[in-house]
Design an enzyme around this catalytic site. Structure first.
Site, short mmCIF file in Angstrom:
data_model
loop_
_atom_site.label_atom_id
_atom_site.label_comp_id
_atom_site.label_asym_id
_atom_site.label_seq_id
_atom_site.Cartn_x
_atom_site.Cartn_y
_atom_site.Cartn_z
N PRO A 59 28.34 43.08 42.59
CA PRO A 59 29.44 43.52 41.89
C PRO A 59 29.73 42.76 40.57
CG PRO A 59 29.94 43.99 44.24
CD PRO A 59 28.70 43.22 44.01
N ASP A 60 30.31 43.22 39.80
CA ASP A 60 30.63 42.55 38.41
C ASP A 60 32.09 41.90 38.51
OD1 ASP A 60 30.58 41.03 35.91
OD2 ASP A 60 31.43 43.06 34.85
N THR A 61 32.14 40.81 39.57
CA THR A 61 33.60 40.30 40.20
C THR A 61 33.50 38.86 40.07
OG1 THR A 61 33.02 40.54 42.22
CG2 THR A 61 34.04 42.31 41.20
#
Length: 414
Positions: A59-61
């Site tokens: 995830p792009d977190t």
């Protein structure tokens, strides 16, 4: 082959466009494709945090640091059956919120060795891994911006790192999130107008602070469907500063022509996620025609998540590891078809963007940004996961705590 972004700007009269890249095939497309009239082409490529983490299955977190991501990028394109010399492209890298301060020198050095000449750092308030909210997400206003003076120190740290590493050609770029972090008030037009105006004043103030702290360029971000707030920022900042390069990403205000943005003061236009959206749309159709008969058991979760960027990368890695360079016949057939169809879809998308000169020019052939965010949100790989600790093992527990201080890099296909 890469060139410096400053050189690209000079050659193109201060107006350039970059397109998202995520593997060697996308670099080839960016280098080779022109508009139908042969007059327009891409000047460089954008290593997007959203699409790179998608292909990595994370995830792009900010579960993984920018340095970890930098070590995994490959933006040089393929070499087989390619003419020499190849056209040079500049490269810009999405560095999220900059990563741990102690990693900044290594990040700058690593990116420079990879040919990157623009690092873009966003001024979001991210206190721990996995807590970043994507700027285009519906919940983006839930995340605040960093204190401008504290973020100015980040700019100064990057500036110092590039100076010490003799990377004067590197553009350290501050990405301002005032518009994406503000509260949108659809029910009250007057309150919404006041919110936009407040965000504009904050963005202009931050831009001056960041520039004075060492930022070589400024990026202004927005998720509005209209370009008004971005155009207002560009015009007002240009009234204060005629020289500092300005960067825009018109993903959501996709009907706005490049000339409108350039005339308002933008220098760099980034088409930020289009090739990944084209790839997933194309492979969607291939999967639908195969009725699930081609997916190895270890990739069923990937199939359910529709993350075909990660799936194709995993299959390509598996194929490279076989003794004869081939997978099972049905899987090999699927992968070959997915590669062929996705390449054609991405190629068509790149051309349509050049023809239309607007971010929405190819939207009918892409999955939506909302879909991409949902696909990206499913954690598929082991990258970014905490180490497992056997119960009762003090030694293993101590080793695990030590490992948490060091980014874990799993092998992926370059």
């Amino acid at each position: 082959m890469s060139c410096f972004i400053g050189e690209s700007l000079k050659r193109a009269g201060g107006r350039i466009r970059l397109l998202e890249t995520h593997d060697a095939s996308t670099t080839d497309i960016i280098r080779d494709v022109t508009s139908d009239d042969g007059q327009a082409q891409y000047h460089g490529q954008w290593v997007s945090g959203l699409t790179q983490t998608t292909i990595l299955g994370v995830p792009d977190t900010e579960l993984i640091t920018p340095l970890t991501r930098a070590k995994l990028i490959s933006a040089s394109g393929s070499t087989e059956n390619r003419p020499e010399p190849q056209r040079e492209l500049c490269i810009a890298f999405d560095a999220d919120s900059g990563g741990p301060a102690e990693e900044i020198p290594s990040l700058v050095t690593t990116l420079a060795r990879k040919g990157v000449s623009m690092i873009i750092i966003e001024d979001k308030e991210v206190f721990e891994p996995g807590k970043k909210v994507n700027s285009l997400a519906a919940s983006s206003a839930s995340q605040g911006q960093a204190d401008p003076q504290e973020f100015a120190k980040v700019m100064a740290a990057f500036k110092k790192a590039k100076s010490e590493d003799a990377r004067k050609e590197m553009y350290v770029t501050a990405r301002i999130e005032s518009f994406t972090c503000r509260q949108v008030i659809k029910s009250d037009p007057e309150a919404e107008k006041a919110s936009v105006e407040k965000a504009l004043r904050q963005a202009l103030n931050r831009a001056v602070i960041y520039r004075d702290a060492g930022a070589d360029a400024i990026m202004i971000h927005s998720k509005s469907k209209a370009p008004d707030e971005v155009l207002a920022f560009l015009r007002e900042f240009r009234a204060l500063d005629s020289k500092t390069p300005l960067v825009v990403v018109p993903t959501t205000y996709g009907t706005t022509h490049e000339s409108t943005l350039h005339d308002a003061g933008a220098n760099v236009i980034i088409y930020a996620n289009h090739l990944m959206r084209a790839k997933i749309r194309a492979v969607d159709e291939v999967v639908a025609s195969n009725k699930g008969h081609v997916c190895p058991p270890n990739l069923t979760a990937t199939l359910s998540a529709r993350n075909f960027g990660y799936m194709m990368r995993a299959l390509q890695t598996e194929r490279a590891d076989t003794y004869d360079g081939r997978l099972a016949a049905d899987v090999e057939s699927f992968l070959a078809e997915a590669e062929r169809v996705s390449y054609r879809g991405m190629q068509d998308t790149a051309r349509q963007l050049l023809n239309g000169k607007a971010a929405g020019a190819a939207d009918e052939h892409l999955i939506t940004v909302k879909d991409l965010l949902a696909i990206n949100g499913v954690h598929l790989s082991e990258l970014g996961r905490p180490a497992q600790i056997p119960s009762g093992s003090l030694l293993m527990s101590m080793m695990s705590r030590l490992r948490r201080r060091i980014p874990v890099v799993h092998r992926v296909l370059a």
